[in-house]
Design an enzyme around this catalytic site. Sequence first.
Site, PDB file in Angstrom:
ATOM      1  N   SER A 224       0.843  -1.200   0.000  1.00  0.00           N
ATOM      2  CA  SER A 224       0.000   0.000   0.000  1.00  0.00           C
ATOM      3  C   SER A 224       0.874   1.244   0.000  1.00  0.00           C
ATOM      4  O   SER A 224       1.641   1.479   0.928  1.00  0.00           O
ATOM      5  CB  SER A 224      -0.903   0.005   1.234  1.00  0.00           C
ATOM      6  OG  SER A 224      -1.419   1.311   1.408  1.00  0.00           O
TER       7      SER A 224
ATOM      8  N   ASP B 260      -4.721   3.810  -1.934  1.00  0.00           N
ATOM      9  CA  ASP B 260      -5.821   4.140  -1.021  1.00  0.00           C
ATOM     10  C   ASP B 260      -6.322   5.557  -1.283  1.00  0.00           C
ATOM     11  O   ASP B 260      -5.611   6.530  -1.030  1.00  0.00           O
ATOM     12  CB  ASP B 260      -5.328   4.032   0.431  1.00  0.00           C
ATOM     13  CG  ASP B 260      -5.078   2.588   0.816  1.00  0.00           C
ATOM     14  OD1 ASP B 260      -6.047   1.813   0.822  1.00  0.00           O
ATOM     15  OD2 ASP B 260      -3.913   2.239   1.080  1.00  0.00           O
TER      16      ASP B 260
ATOM     17  N   MET C 206      -8.911   8.405  -0.344  1.00  0.00           N
ATOM     18  CA  MET C 206      -9.785   8.820   0.772  1.00  0.00           C
ATOM     19  C   MET C 206     -10.291  10.238   0.545  1.00  0.00           C
ATOM     20  O   MET C 206      -9.516  11.104   0.134  1.00  0.00           O
ATOM     21  CB  MET C 206      -8.994   8.792   2.080  1.00  0.00           C
ATOM     22  CG  MET C 206      -8.328   7.463   2.359  1.00  0.00           C
ATOM     23  SD  MET C 206      -7.361   7.578   3.866  1.00  0.00           S
ATOM     24  CE  MET C 206      -6.554   5.969   3.846  1.00  0.00           C
TER      25      MET C 206
ATOM     26  N   HIS D 292      -8.316   1.284  -3.980  1.00  0.00           N
ATOM     27  CA  HIS D 292      -9.256   1.050  -2.883  1.00  0.00           C
ATOM     28  C   HIS D 292      -9.924   2.385  -2.580  1.00  0.00           C
ATOM     29  O   HIS D 292      -9.314   3.271  -1.980  1.00  0.00           O
ATOM     30  CB  HIS D 292      -8.467   0.502  -1.673  1.00  0.00           C
ATOM     31  CG  HIS D 292      -9.239   0.378  -0.425  1.00  0.00           C
ATOM     32  ND1 HIS D 292      -8.638   0.215   0.812  1.00  0.00           N
ATOM     33  CD2 HIS D 292     -10.581   0.373  -0.188  1.00  0.00           C
ATOM     34  CE1 HIS D 292      -9.558   0.127   1.750  1.00  0.00           C
ATOM     35  NE2 HIS D 292     -10.750   0.231   1.177  1.00  0.00           N
TER      36      HIS D 292
ATOM     37  N   ASP E 214      -6.715  -6.271   4.185  1.00  0.00           N
ATOM     38  CA  ASP E 214      -6.065  -4.958   4.247  1.00  0.00           C
ATOM     39  C   ASP E 214      -6.082  -4.405   5.667  1.00  0.00           C
ATOM     40  O   ASP E 214      -7.149  -4.172   6.233  1.00  0.00           O
ATOM     41  CB  ASP E 214      -6.843  -4.026   3.293  1.00  0.00           C
ATOM     42  CG  ASP E 214      -6.200  -2.669   3.130  1.00  0.00           C
ATOM     43  OD1 ASP E 214      -5.112  -2.441   3.673  1.00  0.00           O
ATOM     44  OD2 ASP E 214      -6.812  -1.829   2.426  1.00  0.00           O
TER      45      ASP E 214
END
Length: 216
Positions: free
Chosen positions: A8, A35, A37, A66, A175
């Site tokens: 990640s 990732d 967000m 993700h 994860d």
Amino acid sequence: MSTLIAPSLLAANFANLQHDIEMINRSEADWLHLDIMDGVYVPNISFGFPVIEAIKTLCKKPMDAHLMIIHADDYITRFQKLGINRLTVHYEACTHLHRTIQTIHQEGMKAGVALNPHTPVFLLQDIIEDIDTVLIMSVNPGFGGQTFIEHSYRKVSELKELILRKQTSTLIEVDGGVNLETGAKLIANGADVLVAGNFVFASSSPEKTIHQLKQL
Ligand code: DX5
Ligand code: ZN
């Protein structure tokens, strides 16, 4: 199939992403986990399209995004154009999950669904045939470096049972808080893909750490 490893990038050095992406390219990593967000769905903001565009010019591994965002449907096409291979959305953030999965597939990407620690696996029983990856969150989404939540092992084995019962080829990805110890137990319970942030990037030799995870 040997376990797939997806470092990640959230735990990388953002002042020198090129250095860390080139390390991933050289390593035995299978995917690069990104990732995303939005500060709404999770209490943190990571990075967005301009940064992914820069990553794409360097990264030679498949990109596994993700999404920890609301309104994921509005951005599916843009992620596809940026070269994302696998797009994972959160079960809890998608009102019309089936439609979202269909759109991801129409755009030619693999589709994943992430489950928060409080979301039971059985909620996937009517959608499991349609998804390529289930991402079991073994921490609450939003931050790297958190402690692994123990009930995740049971969730992985319940998911494995569901996949075997429905005879689908869905991959189980886990994860949060993954290291050699949790990783080995996750594989024993049926995990196919391990995401690891801090365990890889905070180690003295990230490339060697990826190799060790790959050996599990
Ligand atoms: C958390 C992210 C994870 C995170 C994992 O919301 O989804 O991918 O980077 O970090 P570690 O491996 O440090 O728990
Ligand atoms: Zn993640």
